[in-house]
Design a protein around this motif. Sequence first.
Motif, short mmCIF file in Angstrom:
data_model
loop_
_atom_site.label_atom_id
_atom_site.label_comp_id
_atom_site.label_asym_id
_atom_site.label_seq_id
_atom_site.Cartn_x
_atom_site.Cartn_y
_atom_site.Cartn_z
N VAL A 37 -18.71 -15.70 -32.08
CA VAL A 37 -17.93 -16.60 -32.93
C VAL A 37 -17.96 -17.99 -32.29
O VAL A 37 -17.56 -18.16 -31.14
N THR A 38 -18.44 -18.97 -33.03
CA THR A 38 -18.64 -20.29 -32.45
C THR A 38 -18.32 -21.36 -33.50
O THR A 38 -17.89 -21.03 -34.62
N ARG A 39 -18.51 -22.64 -33.15
CA ARG A 39 -18.14 -23.69 -34.09
C ARG A 39 -19.01 -24.93 -33.89
O ARG A 39 -19.67 -25.09 -32.86
N GLU A 40 -18.98 -25.78 -34.94
CA GLU A 40 -19.64 -27.08 -34.88
C GLU A 40 -18.69 -28.18 -35.35
O GLU A 40 -17.87 -27.93 -36.25
N PRO A 41 -18.81 -29.39 -34.80
CA PRO A 41 -19.59 -29.64 -33.57
C PRO A 41 -18.94 -28.95 -32.40
O PRO A 41 -17.72 -28.76 -32.37
N GLY A 42 -19.74 -28.54 -31.44
CA GLY A 42 -19.24 -27.82 -30.28
C GLY A 42 -20.03 -26.55 -30.04
O GLY A 42 -21.18 -26.45 -30.42
N ALA A 74 -25.33 -32.74 -31.01
CA ALA A 74 -24.50 -31.58 -30.66
C ALA A 74 -25.06 -30.32 -31.29
O ALA A 74 -25.08 -29.24 -30.67
N ARG A 75 -25.54 -30.42 -32.52
CA ARG A 75 -26.12 -29.25 -33.22
C ARG A 75 -27.37 -28.75 -32.51
O ARG A 75 -27.58 -27.53 -32.40
N SER A 76 -28.19 -29.65 -32.03
CA SER A 76 -29.40 -29.24 -31.32
C SER A 76 -29.06 -28.46 -30.05
O SER A 76 -29.65 -27.42 -29.76
N VAL A 77 -28.09 -28.97 -29.30
CA VAL A 77 -27.65 -28.29 -28.08
C VAL A 77 -27.09 -26.91 -28.42
O VAL A 77 -27.44 -25.89 -27.81
N HIS A 78 -26.23 -26.87 -29.41
CA HIS A 78 -25.58 -25.63 -29.82
C HIS A 78 -26.59 -24.59 -30.30
O HIS A 78 -26.55 -23.42 -29.91
N LEU A 79 -27.48 -25.03 -31.18
CA LEU A 79 -28.45 -24.12 -31.77
C LEU A 79 -29.38 -23.53 -30.71
O LEU A 79 -29.58 -22.31 -30.65
N ASN A 80 -29.91 -24.38 -29.86
CA ASN A 80 -30.90 -23.93 -28.88
C ASN A 80 -30.29 -23.19 -27.69
O ASN A 80 -30.90 -22.26 -27.14
N ASN A 81 -29.09 -23.59 -27.29
CA ASN A 81 -28.51 -23.02 -26.08
C ASN A 81 -27.61 -21.82 -26.33
O ASN A 81 -27.34 -21.05 -25.40
#
Length: 208
Positions: A37-42, A74-81
């Motif tokens: 369970v996660t969220r954006e941005p973040g 932020a989305r790039s970091v979240h998606l890839n990491n």
Amino acid sequence: MTRGRFIVFDGVEGSGKSTQLPLVADWIATTRAAPLVTREPGGTPLAEQMRSLCLQDHQEELPKTAELLMMFAARSVHLNNRILPALAAGQWVLCDRFVDASYAYQGAGQGLQGSDIAQLETLVVGPHQPDCVFIFDLPIAMLMERVKSRGQADRFDRADAEFHKRVRATYLERAQQQPMRYVVIDASASIQTITRTICKELEARFAG
């Protein structure tokens, strides 16, 4: 190993997305491993720092284009990491907001061009689109009432009704354009009704 499913909860302010995420996560955990369970941005420590920069007030103006770029950074970091490793490991991912929010808030809300957002989507998201997007929808009057009842409000909470009308219209338009991937949720229904609706939809789409 079977790839996990990428499920997004998105939509207007005050619609109860954050309330539904843990409830649906608990239901998924009864039939398979607990989802992420996660969220954006973040969603990661670095992306959470970017979230703070995006949502807080600043002494100097934050240009609209800079806000858009920060959201996608932020989305790039979240998606890839975080998201892609979880999916590759077979874990389901439930995400509070994703790329539709950029079209709704930075696009319709802030007046930026959809074509520019689409270019960033291609660059950052590419083929990694959600398997299903639930759009939580509320009438504007109810939306504004719920936002006002919140405690501390961020910049988007404090936007006027016209801003939220544009945001809502864009969400509904995107859902209408891709009905096989989007599900519009009546967020004025009871918490229990909404949870049952979402779980029933996920079971129908991804049984087995």
